[in-house]
Scaffold this motif. Sequence first.
Motif, short mmCIF file in Angstrom:
data_model
loop_
_atom_site.label_atom_id
_atom_site.label_comp_id
_atom_site.label_asym_id
_atom_site.label_seq_id
_atom_site.Cartn_x
_atom_site.Cartn_y
_atom_site.Cartn_z
N LEU A 86 -8.64 -13.62 34.10
CA LEU A 86 -8.84 -14.44 35.30
C LEU A 86 -8.39 -15.87 35.04
CD1 LEU A 86 -10.06 -15.03 38.13
CD2 LEU A 86 -12.25 -15.45 36.95
N LEU A 87 -7.50 -16.38 35.88
CA LEU A 87 -7.14 -17.79 35.90
C LEU A 87 -7.43 -18.32 37.29
CD1 LEU A 87 -3.71 -18.00 33.99
CD2 LEU A 87 -5.93 -18.81 33.22
N GLY A 88 -8.33 -19.31 37.37
CA GLY A 88 -8.72 -19.83 38.66
C GLY A 88 -10.12 -19.37 39.03
N SER A 89 -10.50 -19.64 40.26
CA SER A 89 -11.85 -19.34 40.73
C SER A 89 -11.97 -17.87 41.14
CB SER A 89 -12.18 -20.23 41.94
OG SER A 89 -13.43 -19.89 42.49
N GLY A 90 -13.00 -17.17 40.62
CA GLY A 90 -13.19 -15.78 41.01
C GLY A 90 -14.05 -15.00 40.04
N VAL A 91 -14.17 -13.72 40.30
CA VAL A 91 -14.98 -12.83 39.48
C VAL A 91 -14.30 -11.48 39.39
CG1 VAL A 91 -17.19 -11.59 39.32
CG2 VAL A 91 -17.16 -13.95 40.13
N LEU A 92 -14.27 -10.90 38.18
CA LEU A 92 -13.86 -9.52 37.98
C LEU A 92 -15.07 -8.74 37.46
CD1 LEU A 92 -11.06 -11.20 37.49
CD2 LEU A 92 -10.28 -9.06 36.52
N LYS A 93 -15.42 -7.67 38.12
CA LYS A 93 -16.57 -6.86 37.70
C LYS A 93 -16.18 -5.39 37.71
CE LYS A 93 -21.46 -5.96 38.71
NZ LYS A 93 -21.87 -6.17 37.30
N ASP A 94 -16.45 -4.73 36.57
CA ASP A 94 -16.15 -3.30 36.42
C ASP A 94 -14.66 -3.02 36.66
OD1 ASP A 94 -18.86 -2.85 35.91
OD2 ASP A 94 -19.30 -2.53 38.04
N CYS A 95 -13.81 -3.90 36.19
CA CYS A 95 -12.35 -3.74 36.34
C CYS A 95 -11.72 -3.43 34.99
CB CYS A 95 -11.73 -5.01 36.93
SG CYS A 95 -12.29 -5.43 38.59
N GLN A 96 -10.65 -2.67 35.00
CA GLN A 96 -9.91 -2.34 33.80
C GLN A 96 -8.42 -2.65 34.00
OE1 GLN A 96 -10.74 1.79 33.03
NE2 GLN A 96 -12.73 1.37 32.10
N GLU A 97 -7.83 -3.30 32.98
CA GLU A 97 -6.39 -3.62 33.03
C GLU A 97 -6.01 -4.33 34.32
OE1 GLU A 97 -4.48 -3.22 30.41
OE2 GLU A 97 -6.14 -2.30 29.31
N THR A 98 -6.89 -5.19 34.80
CA THR A 98 -6.67 -5.93 36.04
C THR A 98 -6.66 -7.42 35.76
OG1 THR A 98 -7.60 -4.23 37.47
CG2 THR A 98 -7.65 -6.48 38.31
N HIS A 99 -5.72 -8.13 36.38
CA HIS A 99 -5.62 -9.58 36.22
C HIS A 99 -5.64 -10.26 37.58
CE1 HIS A 99 -4.29 -8.40 32.21
NE2 HIS A 99 -4.51 -9.64 31.82
N VAL A 100 -6.30 -11.42 37.62
CA VAL A 100 -6.37 -12.22 38.84
C VAL A 100 -5.87 -13.62 38.52
CG1 VAL A 100 -7.89 -13.29 40.55
CG2 VAL A 100 -8.27 -10.91 39.84
N LEU A 101 -4.91 -14.10 39.31
CA LEU A 101 -4.43 -15.48 39.25
C LEU A 101 -4.71 -16.13 40.60
CD1 LEU A 101 -0.98 -14.96 37.50
CD2 LEU A 101 -2.94 -16.12 36.53
N ASN A 102 -5.50 -17.18 40.61
CA ASN A 102 -5.93 -17.79 41.86
C ASN A 102 -5.67 -19.28 41.85
OD1 ASN A 102 -7.10 -18.42 44.28
ND2 ASN A 102 -9.21 -18.10 43.61
N GLU A 103 -4.77 -19.74 42.72
CA GLU A 103 -4.47 -21.17 42.86
C GLU A 103 -5.12 -21.78 44.09
OE1 GLU A 103 -0.18 -21.69 40.64
OE2 GLU A 103 -0.17 -21.34 42.81
N LEU A 104 -5.90 -21.00 44.81
CA LEU A 104 -6.53 -21.49 46.04
C LEU A 104 -7.91 -22.06 45.72
CD1 LEU A 104 -5.60 -18.58 48.47
CD2 LEU A 104 -4.34 -20.70 48.01
#
Length: 464
Positions: free
Chosen positions: A270-288
């Motif tokens: 995770l880069l930026g504001s957010g939450v990953l829960k119970d995720c696998q091989e998942t990426h989040v990029l958040n510029e908002l």
Amino acid sequence: MKIILLSGGSGKRLWPMSNEARSKQFLKVLPDKETGQPVSMLQRVWKQLEDVGMQNNAYVCASKAQWELVQSQLGEISFIQEPARRDTFPAISLAALYLLDREGISPDEVVAVVPVDHFVENHYFQQIVRLEQVLQESSADMVLMGVVPEEPTSKFGYIVPGESTDGIAWVEQFVEKPSSDIAQKLMDRGALWNCGVFAFRLSFLRHWLSSRGYQATYQGLRGQFLELPKRSFDYEVVEKTGKIAVLPYRGVWKDLGTWASLSEEMSQPLLGSGVLKDCQETHVLNELGIPVVALGVQGMMIAATPDGILVADKEASAHLKDVVEPFQGRPMYEERRWGSYRVLDYQKLEEGEVLTKWIEISPGCNLSYQKHFHRTETWTILEGHGEVALDNRIFPIGAGDVVRVYAEQWHAIRALDRLKLVEVQRGSELIEEDILRRYMEWREIVEACSLGRESSIAVSTSVL
């Protein structure tokens, strides 16, 4: 040996983070080895050149539109500006003539051309240093570096070596992105992936251009630039050159051209504001400025930027370029030499257009002394302190101040500490080309303002 770093291109395969202004090599998503902070591919390669003692001989070649972004990420460096994007043949030709005519470098000097958008280790650059030695010790016109392949794939072109003399392997043929079956047969013959790295003497390319009717001086080719064929250097020059040697490289080399490959090198999901829960091989990029929440998903790439929102299976994201083609409008986020801006809103009204931007100016940096012909600008200062130049006056500004800039009024702004403001543009046509710049450096702006510095009270007509 001189190094030309190719940093052009307009990334679309990493939409919505990459756009016409910010292609993949500028995305700050890779971890810095020392600090762990996110850095771009360009910043990572530039640091690696320093580590192996090659940075002082390196030049970055990119389009005029990317100059400020390069400067923002690297600072003051040796920069070769392409008048427009026209693939690698025009770019490399112009860069070589720049070294000859503008830098006064000897025609016998060796130059190595290196793409900036590959993920490699320092050994890669140490091997590039050897290209000069191979060129000097052989009768080759050019020396390529090829990557020892890990698997048969159709993603890359192949360099097929032929006979060897005195330990030097000569190129027999090139095969462009073959099927996996053919790739395996090529690997059995010792074929290498073509990573786009080649070295030659500057005199070789000048003679090559002249013999084919192109301008062979920097000024002449720059004037002819838009008429040059929009082709790769490999196709136009390398594959038509007779005596080419190849040097193998065995080590880390990745083309981070898709979200699937890029996410493999990201240090955190995770880069930026957010939450990953119970995720696998998942990426989040958040510029908002709002959070992104991912729950129970697998193998996903989620990217949220001012240019759009992507939710995709990582493997399917390889086909992103064709899907997003209709959405290629003006970039909604850009980095500049002075900081960055993000478009908040755009409205087309009966009386004209209105564009609202969030602007951040880095400490000690300034916008150029400029004016516009078709728009007014209103700056609302939200945080920080700075100075504004308006016509021939300079006055301080801080949080809570509002500055109005009229059409055809010279203006600039400088940050003393990090300055955050909202800019509202109003006009008949709001385009980036509606600008005339006079000075870039604040020292020049101060000298030009003949009345010198005045207090904020004396300029109350300009500060609302």
